[in-house]
Design a protein around this motif. Structure first.
Motif, PDB file in Angstrom:
ATOM      1  N   PHE A   1       0.832  -1.202   0.000  1.00 63.23           N
ATOM      2  CA  PHE A   1       0.000   0.000   0.000  1.00 63.23           C
ATOM      3  C   PHE A   1       0.863   1.247   0.000  1.00 63.23           C
ATOM      4  O   PHE A   1       1.985   1.263   0.502  1.00 63.23           O
ATOM      5  CB  PHE A   1      -0.977   0.020   1.186  1.00 63.23           C
ATOM      6  CG  PHE A   1      -0.336   0.188   2.540  1.00 63.23           C
ATOM      7  CD1 PHE A   1      -0.064   1.443   3.065  1.00 63.23           C
ATOM      8  CD2 PHE A   1      -0.022  -0.929   3.309  1.00 63.23           C
ATOM      9  CE1 PHE A   1       0.509   1.588   4.320  1.00 63.23           C
ATOM     10  CE2 PHE A   1       0.557  -0.804   4.558  1.00 63.23           C
ATOM     11  CZ  PHE A   1       0.819   0.468   5.073  1.00 63.23           C
ATOM     12  N   THR A   2       0.319   2.276  -0.595  1.00 59.87           N
ATOM     13  CA  THR A   2       0.913   3.599  -0.606  1.00 59.87           C
ATOM     14  C   THR A   2      -0.205   4.556  -1.016  1.00 59.87           C
ATOM     15  O   THR A   2      -1.383   4.198  -0.933  1.00 59.87           O
ATOM     16  CB  THR A   2       2.112   3.676  -1.570  1.00 59.87           C
ATOM     17  OG1 THR A   2       2.693   4.984  -1.510  1.00 59.87           O
ATOM     18  CG2 THR A   2       1.703   3.386  -2.995  1.00 59.87           C
ATOM     19  N   SER A   3       0.145   5.758  -1.439  1.00 61.26           N
ATOM     20  CA  SER A   3      -0.876   6.682  -1.967  1.00 61.26           C
ATOM     21  C   SER A   3      -0.282   7.427  -3.145  1.00 61.26           C
ATOM     22  O   SER A   3       0.925   7.382  -3.393  1.00 61.26           O
ATOM     23  CB  SER A   3      -1.326   7.674  -0.892  1.00 61.26           C
ATOM     24  OG  SER A   3      -0.312   8.653  -0.648  1.00 61.26           O
ATOM     25  N   HIS A   4      -1.144   8.113  -3.884  1.00 60.04           N
ATOM     26  CA  HIS A   4      -0.646   9.056  -4.866  1.00 60.04           C
ATOM     27  C   HIS A   4       0.159  10.141  -4.134  1.00 60.04           C
ATOM     28  O   HIS A   4      -0.052  10.398  -2.954  1.00 60.04           O
ATOM     29  CB  HIS A   4      -1.800   9.720  -5.619  1.00 60.04           C
ATOM     30  CG  HIS A   4      -2.532   8.803  -6.547  1.00 60.04           C
ATOM     31  ND1 HIS A   4      -3.539   7.953  -6.114  1.00 60.04           N
ATOM     32  CD2 HIS A   4      -2.420   8.595  -7.880  1.00 60.04           C
ATOM     33  CE1 HIS A   4      -4.013   7.281  -7.141  1.00 60.04           C
ATOM     34  NE2 HIS A   4      -3.344   7.644  -8.228  1.00 60.04           N
ATOM     35  N   GLU A   5       1.067  10.747  -4.872  1.00 63.45           N
ATOM     36  CA  GLU A   5       1.873  11.820  -4.288  1.00 63.45           C
ATOM     37  C   GLU A   5       1.688  13.097  -5.089  1.00 63.45           C
ATOM     38  O   GLU A   5       1.723  13.079  -6.324  1.00 63.45           O
ATOM     39  CB  GLU A   5       3.352  11.430  -4.281  1.00 63.45           C
ATOM     40  CG  GLU A   5       4.271  12.511  -3.731  1.00 63.45           C
ATOM     41  CD  GLU A   5       5.701  12.043  -3.631  1.00 63.45           C
ATOM     42  OE1 GLU A   5       6.019  11.362  -2.638  1.00 63.45           O
ATOM     43  OE2 GLU A   5       6.491  12.334  -4.553  1.00 63.45           O
ATOM     44  N   ILE A   6       1.490  14.195  -4.377  1.00 65.37           N
ATOM     45  CA  ILE A   6       1.435  15.509  -5.010  1.00 65.37           C
ATOM     46  C   ILE A   6       2.657  16.298  -4.566  1.00 65.37           C
ATOM     47  O   ILE A   6       2.896  16.468  -3.371  1.00 65.37           O
ATOM     48  CB  ILE A   6       0.159  16.273  -4.636  1.00 65.37           C
ATOM     49  CG1 ILE A   6      -1.075  15.510  -5.121  1.00 65.37           C
ATOM     50  CG2 ILE A   6       0.178  17.675  -5.246  1.00 65.37           C
ATOM     51  CD1 ILE A   6      -2.377  16.172  -4.730  1.00 65.37           C
TER      52      ILE A   6
ATOM     53  N   PHE B   1       2.077  12.031  -8.870  1.00 68.74           N
ATOM     54  CA  PHE B   1       2.760  10.783  -9.190  1.00 68.74           C
ATOM     55  C   PHE B   1       1.927   9.622  -8.667  1.00 68.74           C
ATOM     56  O   PHE B   1       1.167   9.769  -7.711  1.00 68.74           O
ATOM     57  CB  PHE B   1       4.156  10.761  -8.563  1.00 68.74           C
ATOM     58  CG  PHE B   1       5.072  11.833  -9.083  1.00 68.74           C
ATOM     59  CD1 PHE B   1       5.792  11.635 -10.245  1.00 68.74           C
ATOM     60  CD2 PHE B   1       5.197  13.045  -8.418  1.00 68.74           C
ATOM     61  CE1 PHE B   1       6.633  12.621 -10.743  1.00 68.74           C
ATOM     62  CE2 PHE B   1       6.027  14.039  -8.902  1.00 68.74           C
ATOM     63  CZ  PHE B   1       6.753  13.827 -10.074  1.00 68.74           C
ATOM     64  N   PRO B   2       2.082   8.422  -9.264  1.00 66.24           N
ATOM     65  CA  PRO B   2       1.213   7.312  -8.860  1.00 66.24           C
ATOM     66  C   PRO B   2       1.567   6.691  -7.521  1.00 66.24           C
ATOM     67  O   PRO B   2       0.829   5.834  -7.042  1.00 66.24           O
ATOM     68  CB  PRO B   2       1.428   6.299  -9.998  1.00 66.24           C
ATOM     69  CG  PRO B   2       2.783   6.592 -10.520  1.00 66.24           C
ATOM     70  CD  PRO B   2       2.941   8.077 -10.400  1.00 66.24           C
ATOM     71  N   ILE B   3       2.670   7.125  -6.896  1.00 66.43           N
ATOM     72  CA  ILE B   3       3.061   6.524  -5.621  1.00 66.43           C
ATOM     73  C   ILE B   3       3.771   7.553  -4.761  1.00 66.43           C
ATOM     74  O   ILE B   3       4.532   8.383  -5.253  1.00 66.43           O
ATOM     75  CB  ILE B   3       3.984   5.303  -5.852  1.00 66.43           C
ATOM     76  CG1 ILE B   3       4.356   4.629  -4.525  1.00 66.43           C
ATOM     77  CG2 ILE B   3       5.209   5.669  -6.645  1.00 66.43           C
ATOM     78  CD1 ILE B   3       5.117   3.337  -4.690  1.00 66.43           C
TER      79      ILE B   3
END
Length: 255
Positions: A92-97, A103-105
């Motif tokens: 698990f991770t999240s999108h990054e702004i 970014f997708p991770i």
């Protein structure tokens, strides 16, 4: 990850305290300079030997997750809630702004079970890779490598939706950016990435001129109140002089 010789500042220590608060039963393991005694990857070793801590860290975080499993956190990540709802997942991770780009991770917050296939694939990207090629450094950040991997492996293409949730495979999820990166009002948040750049040297460097292929005139801009100039192992500081409270010129000898 904590590479180099600089001490952790008060903000980083405060972030680590937040981990202890929300993960009271977890072991917090620091991967540091000593960790390289058993690392055999050329890319990571070359990055480490050239004091490019961020790029050495890119490899080590994947190595740690693949061989031991757990949750990887950058030192400037503040935890705001327990992760217990995610511990059953394989990945698990999240999108990054960051700087208005999505970014997708979020490479600052990654959870994975030991031997996870996604982490294994990402780790394999560094096999046979060189950090230094013809005296030029490979400065591609991990976010770009991961983005390219997701495009090929999962056909996960831009533009990325920071508020979207993506199921990559069974028990492997990318959550919205407000989960582990940038909080939003009235939405679930578990961690905040402050983007402090703690792995950066204390001075930003810009080389101006080179004399006799050995002496470099360089400008340093101070980021923090300590004295890591981020010199390479084959460099020696000969002379420096201030031009303002935050900027210096220096002569560096390559040997």
């Amino acid at each position: 990850m904590w590479l180099g010789d600089s001490p952790k500042n008060d903000f980083i220590l405060k972030c680590i305290d937040s981990w202890k608060k929300y993960f009271p039963d977890f072991e917090i393991k620091e991967w540091n300079n000593d960790s390289f005694s058993f690392i055999k990857n050329d890319y990571a070793l070359e990055a480490f030997n050239n004091r490019k801590w961020a790029f050495a860290s890119d490899y080590i975080r994947l190595y740690a997750l693949y061989h031991e499993g757990g949750i990887y956190l950058d030192t400037d990540v503040e935890v705001t809630n327990t992760f217990e709802n995610f511990m059953h997942l394989d990945f698990f991770t999240s999108h990054e702004i960051h700087k208005k780009s999505c970014f997708p991770i979020a490479s600052a917050v990654i959870g994975a079970q030991k031997g996870n296939k996604i982490i294994g694939d990402l780790l394999h990207l560094y096999s046979g890779l060189k950090f230094k090629n013809n005296n030029e450094f490979d400065l591609m950040p991990i976010t770009i490598r991961i983005t390219n991997y997701f495009e090929k492996a999962f056909n996960f293409m831009p533009p990325y939706n920071p508020n979207g949730q993506v199921q990559l495979m069974n028990n492997a999820i990318i959550f919205p950016s407000y989960y582990f990166c940038m909080p939003e009002i009235n939405k679930n948040n578990y961690a905040i990435h402050h983007f402090m750049g703690s792995w950066l040297p204390d001075y930003a460097r810009r080389d101006k001129l080179t004399f006799f292929k050995k002496i470099i005139l360089t400008r340093f801009s101070k980021r923090r109140d300590s004295d890591d100039y981020g010199l390479k192992k084959n460099e020696k500081l000969l002379f420096k002089f201030k031009i303002s409270s935050r900027k210096e010129f220096a002569l560096i000898l390559k040997h």
